[in-house]
Design a protein around this motif. Structure first.
Motif, PDB file in Angstrom:
ATOM      1  N   ALA A 154       5.725  -6.163  17.248  1.00  0.00           N
ATOM      2  CA  ALA A 154       4.996  -5.307  16.412  1.00  0.00           C
ATOM      3  C   ALA A 154       5.702  -4.911  15.246  1.00  0.00           C
ATOM      4  O   ALA A 154       5.162  -4.812  14.129  1.00  0.00           O
ATOM      5  N   SER A 155       7.196  -4.724  15.383  1.00  0.00           N
ATOM      6  CA  SER A 155       7.771  -4.427  14.274  1.00  0.00           C
ATOM      7  C   SER A 155       8.004  -5.414  13.154  1.00  0.00           C
ATOM      8  O   SER A 155       8.404  -5.356  11.904  1.00  0.00           O
ATOM      9  N   GLY A 156       7.814  -6.680  13.650  1.00  0.00           N
ATOM     10  CA  GLY A 156       7.820  -7.589  12.427  1.00  0.00           C
ATOM     11  C   GLY A 156       6.342  -8.153  11.944  1.00  0.00           C
ATOM     12  O   GLY A 156       6.196  -8.984  10.938  1.00  0.00           O
ATOM     13  N   LYS A 157       5.370  -7.691  12.712  1.00  0.00           N
ATOM     14  CA  LYS A 157       3.820  -8.118  12.394  1.00  0.00           C
ATOM     15  C   LYS A 157       2.947  -6.758  11.991  1.00  0.00           C
ATOM     16  O   LYS A 157       1.928  -7.137  11.943  1.00  0.00           O
ATOM     17  N   SER A 158       3.569  -5.832  11.583  1.00  0.00           N
ATOM     18  CA  SER A 158       2.927  -4.659  11.397  1.00  0.00           C
ATOM     19  C   SER A 158       2.491  -4.467   9.746  1.00  0.00           C
ATOM     20  O   SER A 158       2.978  -5.483   9.003  1.00  0.00           O
ATOM     21  N   GLY A 159       1.697  -3.573   9.405  1.00  0.00           N
ATOM     22  CA  GLY A 159       1.442  -3.284   8.248  1.00  0.00           C
ATOM     23  C   GLY A 159       2.597  -2.799   7.081  1.00  0.00           C
ATOM     24  O   GLY A 159       2.865  -3.451   6.062  1.00  0.00           O
ATOM     25  N   GLY A 160       3.631  -1.936   7.840  1.00  0.00           N
ATOM     26  CA  GLY A 160       4.614  -1.482   7.030  1.00  0.00           C
ATOM     27  C   GLY A 160       3.898  -0.409   5.974  1.00  0.00           C
ATOM     28  O   GLY A 160       4.874  -0.042   5.077  1.00  0.00           O
ATOM     29  N   PHE A 161       3.033   0.138   6.430  1.00  0.00           N
ATOM     30  CA  PHE A 161       2.399   1.291   5.472  1.00  0.00           C
ATOM     31  C   PHE A 161       3.021   2.681   5.987  1.00  0.00           C
ATOM     32  O   PHE A 161       3.012   2.867   7.157  1.00  0.00           O
ATOM     33  N   LEU A 162       3.287   3.226   4.788  1.00  0.00           N
ATOM     34  CA  LEU A 162       4.072   4.738   5.031  1.00  0.00           C
ATOM     35  C   LEU A 162       3.180   5.854   4.443  1.00  0.00           C
ATOM     36  O   LEU A 162       2.836   5.587   2.998  1.00  0.00           O
ATOM     37  N   ALA A 163       2.901   6.814   4.992  1.00  0.00           N
ATOM     38  CA  ALA A 163       2.266   8.007   4.512  1.00  0.00           C
ATOM     39  C   ALA A 163       3.098   9.397   4.542  1.00  0.00           C
ATOM     40  O   ALA A 163       3.387   9.538   5.834  1.00  0.00           O
ATOM     41  N   ALA A 164       3.273  10.140   3.690  1.00  0.00           N
ATOM     42  CA  ALA A 164       4.014  11.584   3.708  1.00  0.00           C
ATOM     43  C   ALA A 164       3.203  12.485   4.550  1.00  0.00           C
ATOM     44  O   ALA A 164       3.836  13.134   5.529  1.00  0.00           O
ATOM     45  N   ASP A 165       1.990  12.446   4.224  1.00  0.00           N
ATOM     46  CA  ASP A 165       1.117  13.753   4.825  1.00  0.00           C
ATOM     47  C   ASP A 165       0.012  13.288   5.737  1.00  0.00           C
ATOM     48  O   ASP A 165      -0.804  14.407   6.121  1.00  0.00           O
ATOM     49  N   TRP A 166      -0.412  11.990   6.307  1.00  0.00           N
ATOM     50  CA  TRP A 166      -1.275  11.914   6.914  1.00  0.00           C
ATOM     51  C   TRP A 166      -1.226  12.454   8.473  1.00  0.00           C
ATOM     52  O   TRP A 166      -2.187  12.402   9.269  1.00  0.00           O
ATOM     53  N   CYS A 167       0.210  12.755   8.729  1.00  0.00           N
ATOM     54  CA  CYS A 167       0.240  13.513  10.225  1.00  0.00           C
ATOM     55  C   CYS A 167       0.036  14.860   9.974  1.00  0.00           C
ATOM     56  O   CYS A 167       0.455  15.552  11.100  1.00  0.00           O
ATOM     57  N   ASP A 168       0.227  15.443   8.949  1.00  0.00           N
ATOM     58  CA  ASP A 168       0.255  16.952   8.622  1.00  0.00           C
ATOM     59  C   ASP A 168      -0.613  17.637   9.673  1.00  0.00           C
ATOM     60  O   ASP A 168      -2.014  17.049   9.896  1.00  0.00           O
ATOM     61  N   GLY A 169      -0.507  18.789  10.179  1.00  0.00           N
ATOM     62  CA  GLY A 169      -1.382  19.534  11.316  1.00  0.00           C
ATOM     63  C   GLY A 169      -1.444  18.928  12.475  1.00  0.00           C
ATOM     64  O   GLY A 169      -2.156  19.422  13.378  1.00  0.00           O
TER      65      GLY A 169
END
Ligand SMILES: Cc1cc2nc3c(=O)[nH]c(=O)nc-3n(C[C@H](O)[C@H](O)[C@H](O)COP(=O)(O)OP(=O)(O)OC[C@H]3O[C@@H](n4cnc5c(N)ncnc54)[C@H](O)[C@@H]3O)c2cc1C
Length: 357
Positions: A47-62
Motif C-alpha cells: 500500500a505504501s507505494g500504491k496509495s494516494g499520498g494525500f495529506l490533510a492537517a485538520d481532517w482528523c480534528d476532533g
C-alpha cells in the motif's frame, strides 16, 4: 540501497519496509542505534507505494488521531529539507466535485460533466507526496545513516521469558535487542506469535497515468453516483493518480501475489477520461490494488506488544498511513529509546486496548 544476508549483531529489527517501517527506521537510525529492516517483497511494494499520498492537517480534528495527524502534517513539510531528498511533496487545493451546475471555480482540466461542489482544503491545510518515492527515500536515508536492509520473510519470533531474542527470517534467527512489527495488513500473521489485536485488510484499486500536459495542483474527491468516492491526484512529477472501488479482495499471504479485480479497474478506466479528458489517450503506467491495514476501532496500533518487554507494533493506519507515518516513526523511536514519546501521546493507540485474549 544495499541488501545483506540474515546475520545480525543485534540492535533494533524493524519488520516491513512500508511507509511505517521506513519512517520508524529513519527516526531510529537518526538516533545512532543499529537498525535492521526486514522486507520480503520490496520496499514500498504494497500500500505504501500504491496509495494516494494525500495529506490533510485538520481532517482528523476532533478524533483521537488529531495530534498524530497534525504533528505528521508538520513533519511532512520539514522532512524533504531534513532528509535532503525530493519525493514530490507539495501543497494542493482540495475540492469536492460531482455532476452538477458549473460554478466557475472548476480546475481548467476538469471534464464538462463535473462541477465543483465544495472546497475541502487549501494550500495551508492539504498537501501530497508521491508515497513510493517518500517511503523509498526515508528507507534510503536510514540506510545512509547505517541501517541495514535484509531481504527475507519474517516467519516467527524466538522468545526468552518475557523478551524476544530473535526474529526468524527465512528459517534463520536474526538476533534482536528490540523488534518493531510494521507489516501493514500482514501483521495478522504475527497474531500466531504474539498477543496482538486483529488487523484486517481493506482493498482499494488505483490507476496511474502520464498525460502529455501536466494537470494542476488540485486534489479531487469525486461523487460519481456509484456510492464510492474516487480520488484524483495530479502529482508534482506530472503523473495523475486515480483511486477508488474498495473491495473485499482477499489478502494473499505473499505481498507479491496481490492482484486487482479486473471489473474495478475497468470502472476506474471508464471514469478517468470523464473526470479529466487529458487522460483519454494518456499512457497508463499502473493498474493496481493495495490493502489498507485496519483495526476493530479504526485507530492504529502503535506501542508495546502486551506482555513482551522489547516488542512493539505499528500498524492499522487505515486510510491515513502515509499522512501519519512520520509522527508514528518519531513517537515510536522516542518510546523505544527514551521510554516516552515527546510530541504525541500514544495512549489512544496502545495495542493493549484491543489485545487478543
Ligand atoms: C487505494 C488506497 C489509497 C490510499 N491513499 C492514502 C492517502 O491518500 N493518504 C494516506 O495517508 N494514506 C492512504 N492510504 C493508506 C496507506 O497507503 C496505508 O495506511 C499505508 O501505506 C500502510 O503502510 P504500512 O507501512 O503500515 O503497510 P504496507 O505498505 O502494507 O507495508 C508493509 C510491508 O511489510 C511487508 N511484509 C509483509 N509480510 C512480510 C513478512 N512476512 N516479512 C517481511 N516483510 C513483510 C510487505 O511486503 C510491505 O512492504 C491509501 C490506501 C489505499 C489502499
Amino acid at each position: 540501497m544495499t541488501e545483506t544476508d540474515g546475520s545480525s549483531p543485534g540492535g533494533l529489527v524493524v519488520c516491513g519496509a512500508g511507509a511505517i517501517g521506513a519512517a520508524t527506521a529513519w527516526f531510529l537510525a537518526g538516533r545512532g542505534v543499529q537498525v535492521t529492516v526486514v522486507e520480503r517483497h520490496e520496499p514500498a511494494g504494497a500500500a505504501s507505494g500504491k496509495s494516494g499520498g494525500f495529506l490533510a492537517a485538520d481532517w482528523c480534528d476532533g478524533t483521537p488521531l488529531q495530534a498524530l495527524a497534525r504533528r505528521s502534517f508538520a513533519l511532512h513539510a520539514e522532512l524533504p529539507g531534513r532528509v535532503g531528498r525530493d519525493w514530490g511533496y507539495r501543497r494542493v487545493d482540495t475540492l469536492a466535485v460531482g455532476p452538477g451546475r458549473r460554478t466557475g471555480h472548476e480546475p481548467a482540466w476538469l471534464g464538462p460533466g463535473f462541477a465543483t461542489l465544495g472546497v475541502l482544503g487549501d494550500r495551508g491545510s492539504t498537501a501530497q507526496v508521491d508515497p513510493a518515492a517518500f517511503t523509498r527515500a526515508l528507507l534510503g536515508a536510514a540506510l545512509a545513516l547505517g541501517a541495514r536492509l535484509v531481504a527475507g520473510r519474517v516467519e516467527g519470533l524466538l522468545r526468552g521469558g518475557d523478551r524476544l531474542e530473535a526474529v526468524i527470517v527465512d528459517g534463520r534467527p536474526l538476533r534482536a535487542d528490540a523488534v518493531v512489527l510494521a507489516l501493514g495488513p500482514w501483521t495478522h500473521l504475527a497474531s500466531g506469535w504474539l498477543p496482538l489485536p486483529r488487523v484486517g485488510a481493506l482493498a482499494g484499486h488505483s490507476l496511474l497515468f502520464r498525460p502529455t500536459v501536466p494537470l494542476g495542483a488540485q486534489a479531487l474527491f469525486v461523487s460519481d453516483g456509484s456510492g464510492d468516492t474516487p480520488e484524483l491526484f495530479p502529482r508534482a512529477d506530472g503523473t495523475v493518480y486515480l483511486c477508488g472501488r474498495s473491495t473485499m479482495t482477499p489478502l494473499p499471504d505473499d505481498p507479491a501475489a496481490v492482484r486487482p479485480d479486473p471489473r474495478a479497474i475497468a470502472e476506474l478506466r471508464a471514469l478517468a477520461p470523464r473526470l479529466a479528458p487529458a487522460l483519454a489517450d494518456a499512457p497508463l503506467l499502473a493498474a493496481q490494488v493495495c490493502h489498507r491495514p485496519v483495526t476493530a476501532d479504526h485507530l492504529p496500533l502503535i506501542g508495546p506488544v502486551p506482555g513482551r518487554r522489547n516488542a512493539y507494533v505499528a500498524t492499522g493506519h487505515g486510510p491515513w498511513g502515509i499522512l501519519n507515518a512520520p509522527a508514528t516513526g518519531e513517537a515510536l523511536a522516542e518510546l523505544i529509546l527514551d521510554g516516552t514519546p515527546r510530541h504525541v501521546d500514544l495512549r489512544p493507540f496502545d495495542p493493549a486496548r484491543l489485545a487478543a485474549a
